[in-house]
Design a protein around this motif. Structure first.
Motif, mmCIF file in Angstrom:
data_model
loop_
_atom_site.group_PDB
_atom_site.id
_atom_site.type_symbol
_atom_site.label_atom_id
_atom_site.label_comp_id
_atom_site.label_asym_id
_atom_site.label_seq_id
_atom_site.Cartn_x
_atom_site.Cartn_y
_atom_site.Cartn_z
ATOM 1 N N GLY A 64 0.860 -1.080 0.006
ATOM 2 C CA GLY A 64 -0.038 0.120 0.120
ATOM 3 C C GLY A 64 0.813 1.261 -0.067
ATOM 4 O O GLY A 64 0.334 2.210 0.259
ATOM 5 N N ASN A 94 -13.052 -1.863 -4.126
ATOM 6 C CA ASN A 94 -12.894 -0.661 -5.221
ATOM 7 C C ASN A 94 -14.071 -0.608 -6.183
ATOM 8 O O ASN A 94 -13.709 -1.272 -7.289
ATOM 9 N N TYR A 126 -13.330 1.277 2.088
ATOM 10 C CA TYR A 126 -12.405 0.993 1.234
ATOM 11 C C TYR A 126 -11.072 1.692 1.417
ATOM 12 O O TYR A 126 -11.211 2.850 1.079
ATOM 13 N N GLY A 163 -7.899 1.016 -0.026
ATOM 14 C CA GLY A 163 -6.825 0.839 -0.818
ATOM 15 C C GLY A 163 -5.614 0.549 -0.426
ATOM 16 O O GLY A 163 -4.631 0.507 -0.906
ATOM 17 N N SER A 164 -5.421 -0.145 0.974
ATOM 18 C CA SER A 164 -4.248 -0.620 1.461
ATOM 19 C C SER A 164 -4.737 -1.726 2.271
ATOM 20 O O SER A 164 -5.469 -1.910 3.214
ATOM 21 N N MET A 165 -4.169 -3.093 1.551
ATOM 22 C CA MET A 165 -4.635 -4.249 2.156
ATOM 23 C C MET A 165 -4.508 -4.581 3.573
ATOM 24 O O MET A 165 -5.436 -4.889 4.232
ATOM 25 N N PHE A 209 -13.945 -8.486 2.596
ATOM 26 C CA PHE A 209 -13.029 -7.840 1.711
ATOM 27 C C PHE A 209 -12.943 -8.647 0.241
ATOM 28 O O PHE A 209 -12.841 -9.534 0.341
ATOM 29 N N TYR A 212 -11.108 -8.476 -3.603
ATOM 30 C CA TYR A 212 -10.513 -7.995 -4.573
ATOM 31 C C TYR A 212 -10.657 -8.823 -5.807
ATOM 32 O O TYR A 212 -10.141 -9.925 -6.002
ATOM 33 N N LYS A 222 -5.529 -9.085 -8.740
ATOM 34 C CA LYS A 222 -4.321 -8.366 -8.638
ATOM 35 C C LYS A 222 -3.510 -8.864 -7.537
ATOM 36 O O LYS A 222 -2.095 -8.511 -7.774
ATOM 37 N N LEU A 223 -3.966 -9.109 -6.365
ATOM 38 C CA LEU A 223 -3.209 -9.408 -5.173
ATOM 39 C C LEU A 223 -2.393 -10.713 -5.333
ATOM 40 O O LEU A 223 -2.734 -11.591 -5.996
ATOM 41 N N ARG A 224 -1.290 -10.827 -4.786
ATOM 42 C CA ARG A 224 -0.150 -11.889 -4.819
ATOM 43 C C ARG A 224 -0.549 -12.914 -3.692
ATOM 44 O O ARG A 224 -0.608 -12.879 -2.671
ATOM 45 N N GLU A 245 0.577 -12.115 0.069
ATOM 46 C CA GLU A 245 -0.454 -11.309 0.589
ATOM 47 C C GLU A 245 -1.513 -12.177 0.912
ATOM 48 O O GLU A 245 -2.026 -12.284 2.097
HETATM 49 P P1 P6P Z 1 -6.517 -0.775 -6.348
HETATM 50 C C1 P6P Z 1 -1.861 -1.596 -2.881
HETATM 51 O O1 P6P Z 1 -1.345 -1.301 -3.839
HETATM 52 C C2 P6P Z 1 -2.668 -3.140 -3.053
HETATM 53 O O2 P6P Z 1 -1.430 -3.885 -3.493
HETATM 54 C C3 P6P Z 1 -3.309 -3.538 -1.961
HETATM 55 O O3 P6P Z 1 -2.586 -3.168 -0.567
HETATM 56 C C4 P6P Z 1 -4.550 -3.001 -1.966
HETATM 57 O O4 P6P Z 1 -5.690 -3.706 -1.234
HETATM 58 C C5 P6P Z 1 -4.879 -3.060 -3.343
HETATM 59 O O5 P6P Z 1 -3.455 -2.873 -3.988
HETATM 60 C C6 P6P Z 1 -5.703 -1.841 -3.849
HETATM 61 O O6 P6P Z 1 -5.773 -1.872 -5.437
HETATM 62 O O7 P6P Z 1 -6.706 -1.263 -7.495
HETATM 63 O O8 P6P Z 1 -7.909 -0.711 -5.424
HETATM 64 O O9 P6P Z 1 -5.860 0.335 -6.018
#
Ligand code: P6P
Length: 328
Positions: A124, A213, A240, A242-244, A258, A260, A270-272, A276
């Protein structure tokens, strides 16, 4: 039973880990050696994060990392701090970071390198300039005898021996599980120690809050769009950050869900997975919640690669199930 910290039962991270190890006669204490390095590294990172604007370490490096993401100066600094603090722990065989394409093979198993530590040094980090909570996420795997260290490191999430995160927010909070429940520590700056504030956290079951998001709504599947429409009609609130780490921490303490999900831009999510989704899934499950990706338990996913991406749906079991009902 959740136990609150009070003045007369000051328990540090170290003493809590040692007390846990006493319960296992075979425990060697080597595990606490790794966690103490994580504690040291995250105290140093937290200090950097708090002084970022003063020390002019905010902003971008001007390069991108393996993920193709713009690297923040603090991403690099946090990565170097963790590498330095963990690198000299002789029972760590492999260090793998979101910021580095390949893992660092430190020691063979026969040389004592029995563990792999995988981490996102500063998740984040693009939020740092606006002082939003960011965090370090870590996962600890035991390296098996057979195969190469790289192969041994690509274990399923359910093989993790420990997982946790440190949230650099209004306070510096360390949340940790070693497979026997979830404990929470807060950094007491006056003594420089993480002190135990909650043991055996259980995620609250029925908070009607979702975290997603919604800017990507048109890129979500029909099922997710149907869920969002249903939530809007059923008095849900939305949170939200935007920081997991910050979003998941709020859900761990208050409940909710939550998401994604896969999008047309990121069909795999998107997340690894390895550093993560897996650690967060272990924490959420240990706290009585649920963590899935495309309907499958995240901790059961067989990884293909260190930087593999995944979708994430996690939180209170009933709230995760409410989403799943719209996906079938
Ligand atoms: P988006 C931060 O870049 C991150 O990897 C996670 O911490 C967060 O949940 C996600 O991406 C936010 O992604 O696409 O909503 O900006």
């Amino acid at each position: 039973m959740e136990k609150r910290w009070t003045q007369d039962n000051l328990t540090s991270l170290q003493s809590n880990i040692l007390a846990e190890e006493q319960k296992y006669p075979g425990a060697t204490g080597e595990f606490s050696w790794i966690l103490s390095a994580i504690s040291l590294a995250t105290k140093a990172i937290g200090n950097k994060v708090r002084c970022a604007r003063i020390q002019d370490v905010i902003g971008e490096v001007g390069e991108t990392n393996i993920q193709g993401e713009i690297q923040q100066k603090l991403d690099v600094i946090a990565n170097e701090i963790i590498m330095r603090c963990l690198g000299d722990r002789e029972n760590i065989g492999v260090l793998a970071s979101e910021e580095n394409e390949t893992p660092f093979l430190l020691r063979r198993r026969v040389e004592g390198g029995r563990y792999a530590v995988l981490f996102d040094p500063l998740d984040g980090s693009s939020n740092i300039d606006s002082s939003v909570g960011v965090g370090t996420i870590f996962s600890v795997l035991r390296l098996s005898d057979e195969g190469s260290r790289e192969e041994a490191m690509l274990s399923r999430g359910k093989e993790q021996v420990a997982a946790g995160y440190v949230l650099y927010g209004s306070s510096t909070v360390l949340v940790l599980t070693t497979g026997n429940g979830v404990d929470m520590f807060v950094l007491d700056q006056s003594i420089g120690s993480f002190v135990l504030v909650s043991k055996g956290i259980q995620i609250p079951p029925d908070n009607r809050t979702y975290s997603i998001n919604e800017a990507y709504t048109n890129m979500f599947s029909d099922g997710i769009q149907q869920y969002l429409g249903w939530a809007h009609q059923n008095n849900y609130s939305s949170r939200y950050i935007g920081s997991m780490v910050a979003d998941v921490h709020r859900i761990l303490l208050k409940g909710g869900v939550f998401l994604y999900p896969p999008t047309t831009d990121n069909p795999e999510g998107k997340l690894r997975l390895m550093y993560e989704a897996n650690p967060m899934a272990m924490i959420i499950e240990q706290a009585g919640g649920k963590a899935v990706a495309k309907g499958k338990r995240i901790l059961d996913i067989n990884p293909d690669g260190l930087h593999q991406r995944t979708s994430v749906l996690l939180g209170s079991t009933d709230q995760v199930d409410a989403v799943l009902q719209h996906l079938t």
